[in-house]
Design an enzyme around this catalytic site. Structure first.
Site, PDB file in Angstrom:
ATOM      1  N   ASP A  24     -10.077  -5.954   1.549  1.00  0.00           N
ATOM      2  CA  ASP A  24      -9.311  -6.176   2.859  1.00  0.00           C
ATOM      3  C   ASP A  24      -8.521  -7.113   3.353  1.00  0.00           C
ATOM      4  O   ASP A  24      -8.576  -7.448   4.389  1.00  0.00           O
ATOM      5  CB  ASP A  24     -11.027  -5.835   3.891  1.00  0.00           C
ATOM      6  CG  ASP A  24     -11.057  -4.534   3.967  1.00  0.00           C
ATOM      7  OD1 ASP A  24     -11.005  -3.834   2.924  1.00  0.00           O
ATOM      8  OD2 ASP A  24     -12.966  -4.833   4.003  1.00  0.00           O
ATOM      9  N   GLU A 192     -10.104   6.089   6.985  1.00  0.00           N
ATOM     10  CA  GLU A 192     -10.030   4.700   7.537  1.00  0.00           C
ATOM     11  C   GLU A 192      -8.464   3.401   7.109  1.00  0.00           C
ATOM     12  O   GLU A 192      -7.648   4.009   6.864  1.00  0.00           O
ATOM     13  CB  GLU A 192     -10.898   3.551   7.063  1.00  0.00           C
ATOM     14  CG  GLU A 192     -11.030   3.658   5.682  1.00  0.00           C
ATOM     15  CD  GLU A 192     -12.251   3.158   4.904  1.00  0.00           C
ATOM     16  OE1 GLU A 192     -13.789   2.767   6.057  1.00  0.00           O
ATOM     17  OE2 GLU A 192     -12.665   3.271   3.473  1.00  0.00           O
TER      18      GLU A 192
END
Length: 311
Positions: A24, A192
């Site tokens: 991430d 997402e």
């Protein structure tokens, strides 16, 4: 927090960091240095991410490892899980927007914000409570994840977030409160990992997308708009799925006149542990625009953004 060590990285090659699993990615340019924030993956049969780590570079070749600079348990209301986050600078302060698991008083994911005076902290909980609590009107307990924040040309800060449902809210000038009720946006194949950036007159929203049942792993798609509030125009897929990972999470930043696309994959082994969808590694590619301002398709490579031979 002072820099701790040079990262074990192959100069200019993917994956970038060889001393720990990272996922991430969230880049932020501050002066002549680019910072890269990530979660530290440690899972075996599921996600286990107990801390956020930081690296920085001045040349996109050699990276300094700043180590673990914050844990989710430093939010007294959180139970753990250092999921996707983003660092934003405003008025000399650094705001770290994070996804965590709330404690038992409100089970489910939540978004918090920490504040510090430097890109590597120290950081403290800016509110003493969650900025966004999980939305129980949706069908799962992780609808409120993956915050991305941008400050527009008028100085107004906006935050987007969400899994399957995409939300937009204005932030108050203090950067730690919502200014009004969130509203839901609709984007083609959105799943997402939203990421906002601006170039010229256009705002760009990059996100992890999936078209089921044809696709079995996330890809990266994007949309553009004249303002953060839209209208957003879908521009198609930017890059395909990450190798050996269901997830792919984009972070985009300009640094010293060049644009970069950060993401993660599951190809790298570290310390005898193979990479996987729970043990991911950050990578980077150069990002280019065409004459109309649209992003050119990105090919995921071993070479990455460097020019030196990979080793």
């Amino acid at each position: 927090m002072a820099a701790t060590a040079q990262a074990e990285a192959a100069t200019g090659c993917n994956p970038l960091f060889r001393n720990r699993f990272t996922a991430d990615p969230a880049p932020l340019a501050v002066g002549d240095r680019l910072y890269l924030y990530a979660g530290h993956d440690e899972g075996d049969e599921g996600f286990r991410i107990d801390e956020w780590v930081a690296y920085s570079t001045t040349d996109m070749k050699e990276w300094t490892d700043h180590g673990a600079f914050m844990k989710p348990t430093e939010f007294v209301w959180a139970g753990g899980e250092a999921w996707a986050a983003e660092m934003v600078e405003k008025d000399g302060k650094f705001y770290f927007y994070v996804t965590v698991e709330h404690d038992d008083t409100h089970p489910g994911k939540a978004i918090g914000v920490a504040v510090g005076d430097s890109p590597t902290g120290p950081f403290t909980d800016a509110r003493g409570s969650a900025l966004v609590l999980d939305n129980k009107d949706t069908w799962r307990a992780w609808s409120d994840i993956d915050p991305t924040v941008i400050v527009d040309d008028e100085g107004t800060a906006w935050m987007m977030w969400g899994n399957s449902n995409l939300y937009l809210a204005r932030l108050k000038p203090n950067m730690i409160e919502l200014d009004g009720e969130p509203r839901e946006l609709q984007l083609t194949n959105y799943l997402e990992g939203p990421w906002l950036h601006k170039r010229g007159d256009l705002y760009y929203l990059t996100y992890a997308s999936i078209k089921e049942p044809e696709q079995t792993a996330e890809r990266i798609s994007y949309a553009t708009a004249p303002s953060v509030e839209g209208p957003w125009t879908y521009r198609g897929e930017l890059t395909g799925s990450a190798e050996n990972s269901f997830t792919i999470h984009a972070g985009i930043e300009e640094f010293k006149g060049n644009w970069y696309f950060f993401y993660h994959n599951g190809v790298q082994a570290i310390g005898g542990r193979e990479g996987s969808e729970y043990r991911r590694s950050v990578a980077v590619e150069p990002l280019h625009y065409n004459a109309a301002g649209l992003i050119k398709p990105i090919v995921q490579t071993r070479q990455g953004a460097g020019s030196a031979p990979c080793r």
